[in-house]
Design a protein around this motif. Sequence first.
Motif, PDB file in Angstrom:
ATOM      1  N   VAL A  76       0.842  -1.210   0.000  1.00  0.00           N
ATOM      2  CA  VAL A  76       0.000   0.000   0.000  1.00  0.00           C
ATOM      3  C   VAL A  76       0.874   1.256   0.000  1.00  0.00           C
ATOM      4  CG1 VAL A  76      -1.473   1.343   1.573  1.00  0.00           C
ATOM      5  CG2 VAL A  76      -2.061  -1.042   1.026  1.00  0.00           C
ATOM      6  N   GLN A  77       1.885   1.263   0.875  1.00  0.00           N
ATOM      7  CA  GLN A  77       2.729   2.460   0.984  1.00  0.00           C
ATOM      8  C   GLN A  77       3.547   2.686  -0.287  1.00  0.00           C
ATOM      9  OE1 GLN A  77       4.846   1.154   4.480  1.00  0.00           O
ATOM     10  NE2 GLN A  77       3.590   2.400   5.832  1.00  0.00           N
ATOM     11  N   THR A  78       4.205   1.620  -0.759  1.00  0.00           N
ATOM     12  CA  THR A  78       5.112   1.808  -1.895  1.00  0.00           C
ATOM     13  C   THR A  78       4.336   2.076  -3.180  1.00  0.00           C
ATOM     14  OG1 THR A  78       5.300  -0.604  -1.817  1.00  0.00           O
ATOM     15  CG2 THR A  78       7.202   0.631  -1.167  1.00  0.00           C
ATOM     16  N   THR A  79       3.152   1.476  -3.293  1.00  0.00           N
ATOM     17  CA  THR A  79       2.361   1.730  -4.498  1.00  0.00           C
ATOM     18  C   THR A  79       1.810   3.148  -4.494  1.00  0.00           C
ATOM     19  OG1 THR A  79       1.728  -0.588  -4.418  1.00  0.00           O
ATOM     20  CG2 THR A  79       0.562   0.772  -5.989  1.00  0.00           C
ATOM     21  N   ALA A  80       1.386   3.612  -3.319  1.00  0.00           N
ATOM     22  CA  ALA A  80       0.888   4.995  -3.239  1.00  0.00           C
ATOM     23  C   ALA A  80       1.987   5.958  -3.695  1.00  0.00           C
ATOM     24  CB  ALA A  80       0.453   5.314  -1.809  1.00  0.00           C
ATOM     25  N   MET A  81       3.219   5.688  -3.283  1.00  0.00           N
ATOM     26  CA  MET A  81       4.328   6.559  -3.676  1.00  0.00           C
ATOM     27  C   MET A  81       4.622   6.425  -5.165  1.00  0.00           C
ATOM     28  SD  MET A  81       7.983   6.954  -1.890  1.00  0.00           S
ATOM     29  CE  MET A  81       9.165   8.090  -2.595  1.00  0.00           C
ATOM     30  N   ALA A  82       4.601   5.199  -5.670  1.00  0.00           N
ATOM     31  CA  ALA A  82       4.886   4.970  -7.093  1.00  0.00           C
ATOM     32  C   ALA A  82       3.851   5.658  -7.981  1.00  0.00           C
ATOM     33  CB  ALA A  82       4.924   3.471  -7.377  1.00  0.00           C
ATOM     34  N   LEU A  83       2.648   5.874  -7.433  1.00  0.00           N
ATOM     35  CA  LEU A  83       1.576   6.495  -8.228  1.00  0.00           C
ATOM     36  C   LEU A  83       1.546   8.015  -8.082  1.00  0.00           C
ATOM     37  CD1 LEU A  83      -1.258   3.870  -7.769  1.00  0.00           C
ATOM     38  CD2 LEU A  83      -0.011   4.443  -9.837  1.00  0.00           C
ATOM     39  N   SER A  84       2.639   8.575  -7.578  1.00  0.00           N
ATOM     40  CA  SER A  84       2.724  10.038  -7.425  1.00  0.00           C
ATOM     41  C   SER A  84       2.269  10.743  -8.699  1.00  0.00           C
ATOM     42  CB  SER A  84       4.166  10.457  -7.145  1.00  0.00           C
ATOM     43  OG  SER A  84       4.595   9.986  -5.906  1.00  0.00           O
ATOM     44  N   GLY A  85       1.412  11.699  -8.547  1.00  0.00           N
ATOM     45  CA  GLY A  85       0.988  12.523  -9.677  1.00  0.00           C
ATOM     46  C   GLY A  85      -0.143  11.954 -10.496  1.00  0.00           C
ATOM     47  N   THR A  86      -0.564  10.741 -10.198  1.00  0.00           N
ATOM     48  CA  THR A  86      -1.640  10.139 -11.003  1.00  0.00           C
ATOM     49  C   THR A  86      -3.035  10.488 -10.477  1.00  0.00           C
ATOM     50  OG1 THR A  86      -1.789   8.120  -9.674  1.00  0.00           O
ATOM     51  CG2 THR A  86      -0.179   8.118 -11.487  1.00  0.00           C
ATOM     52  N   GLY A  87      -3.111  10.932  -9.221  1.00  0.00           N
ATOM     53  CA  GLY A  87      -4.421  11.204  -8.637  1.00  0.00           C
ATOM     54  C   GLY A  87      -5.108   9.947  -8.121  1.00  0.00           C
ATOM     55  N   ILE A  88      -4.418   8.820  -8.205  1.00  0.00           N
ATOM     56  CA  ILE A  88      -4.994   7.567  -7.681  1.00  0.00           C
ATOM     57  C   ILE A  88      -4.427   7.318  -6.286  1.00  0.00           C
ATOM     58  CG2 ILE A  88      -5.173   5.059  -8.005  1.00  0.00           C
ATOM     59  CD1 ILE A  88      -4.840   5.605 -11.037  1.00  0.00           C
ATOM     60  N   ARG A  89      -5.315   7.060  -5.334  1.00  0.00           N
ATOM     61  CA  ARG A  89      -4.891   6.827  -3.950  1.00  0.00           C
ATOM     62  C   ARG A  89      -4.876   5.325  -3.656  1.00  0.00           C
ATOM     63  NH1 ARG A  89      -8.485   7.770  -0.651  1.00  0.00           N
ATOM     64  NH2 ARG A  89     -10.214   7.952  -2.108  1.00  0.00           N
ATOM     65  N   VAL A  90      -3.952   4.928  -2.769  1.00  0.00           N
ATOM     66  CA  VAL A  90      -3.872   3.519  -2.356  1.00  0.00           C
ATOM     67  C   VAL A  90      -3.835   3.461  -0.837  1.00  0.00           C
ATOM     68  CG1 VAL A  90      -2.693   1.311  -2.672  1.00  0.00           C
ATOM     69  CG2 VAL A  90      -2.400   3.114  -4.379  1.00  0.00           C
ATOM     70  N   ASN A  91      -4.777   2.757  -0.255  1.00  0.00           N
ATOM     71  CA  ASN A  91      -4.818   2.606   1.196  1.00  0.00           C
ATOM     72  C   ASN A  91      -5.132   1.161   1.557  1.00  0.00           C
ATOM     73  OD1 ASN A  91      -4.551   5.425   2.408  1.00  0.00           O
ATOM     74  ND2 ASN A  91      -6.166   5.759   0.885  1.00  0.00           N
TER      75      ASN A  91
END
Length: 260
Positions: A164-179
Amino acid sequence: MSDFTGKTAIITGAAGGIGRATALLLARRGARLVLADVQEGVEETAALARAEGTEASALVTDCATDAGVEAIVGHAVSGFGGIDVLFANAGVTGGLLPRLDTPSADFMEVLRINLLGPWIAIRTALPHMQRGGAIVCTASVAGLRAGAGPIPYSASKAGVANLVQTTAMALSGTGIRVNGVAPGLIDTPMTAALFDDARARGKEDRIGQLNPLRRGGRAEEIAEAVAFLASEAASYVNGQVLAVDGALSAQLPFTPKWSL
Ligand SMILES: NC(=O)c1ccc[n+]([C@@H]2O[C@H](COP(=O)([O-])OP(=O)(O)OC[C@H]3O[C@@H](n4cnc5c(N)ncnc54)[C@H](O)[C@@H]3O)[C@@H](O)[C@H]2O)c1
């Protein structure tokens, strides 16, 4: 209250328990659903969701294989034109007893379903997710601390928390949230043996004896947290794993004399 009108949600592990409770909650809030599970009970969940007045389809498939997940995502894209919410929830315990002799193949099967499965779902759904979309994965308090699950299960859920944490960071700028959501001990088919046995012996109160709320949780209580994380109400919540456990994971194993 979060509104999912016009949104499409994929939910894995939706034959019962937390997946079904979340499907029905999102259905009541207007989401179109693509539900998947290895068990045929997912078709009943879809029927219950349709009875709430929404569109819902069910796929009986393994949610931890590339082909299974491609079928689910393909269904959402061809049927509804894209994906707004992905709830990667399917999971197994691999056996509830603590063991120090778990064979490698059994360990890897738990990792495959509980950790690789959510990754395949994220990887496959992402190209079809709308800006502002939300991903929620089911972790567990067993992945936050020791003492709440067997070794392969706990390790797999710790992996989910980091995914969850690493994917949220990898998706920086996409507007998609991961929790992630980390349930405590919840009354579902996964824990039925424990709850049913306690009820049969008139000892249900023992289940919550280490919990400040003095009870186990209900699938509907986890569904409410998932709906929040998946909704616009959580628009600035990203990369978090929310424990929904009555404070089970907030405490040390200690019984103070001043306890009420
Ligand atoms: N019940 C609890 O106390 C508890 C606590 C913490 C976390 N969780 C997690 O919550 C999630 C949901 O579990 P639940 O408690 O609702 O129990 P559940 O057994 O009702 O739900 C899990 C679902 O996942 C499905 N599943 C298993 N392997 C699959 C696969 N390869 N492909 C597709 N579907 C598969 C099962 O058939 C089942 O319907 C799981 O990830 C579980 O680890 C549960």
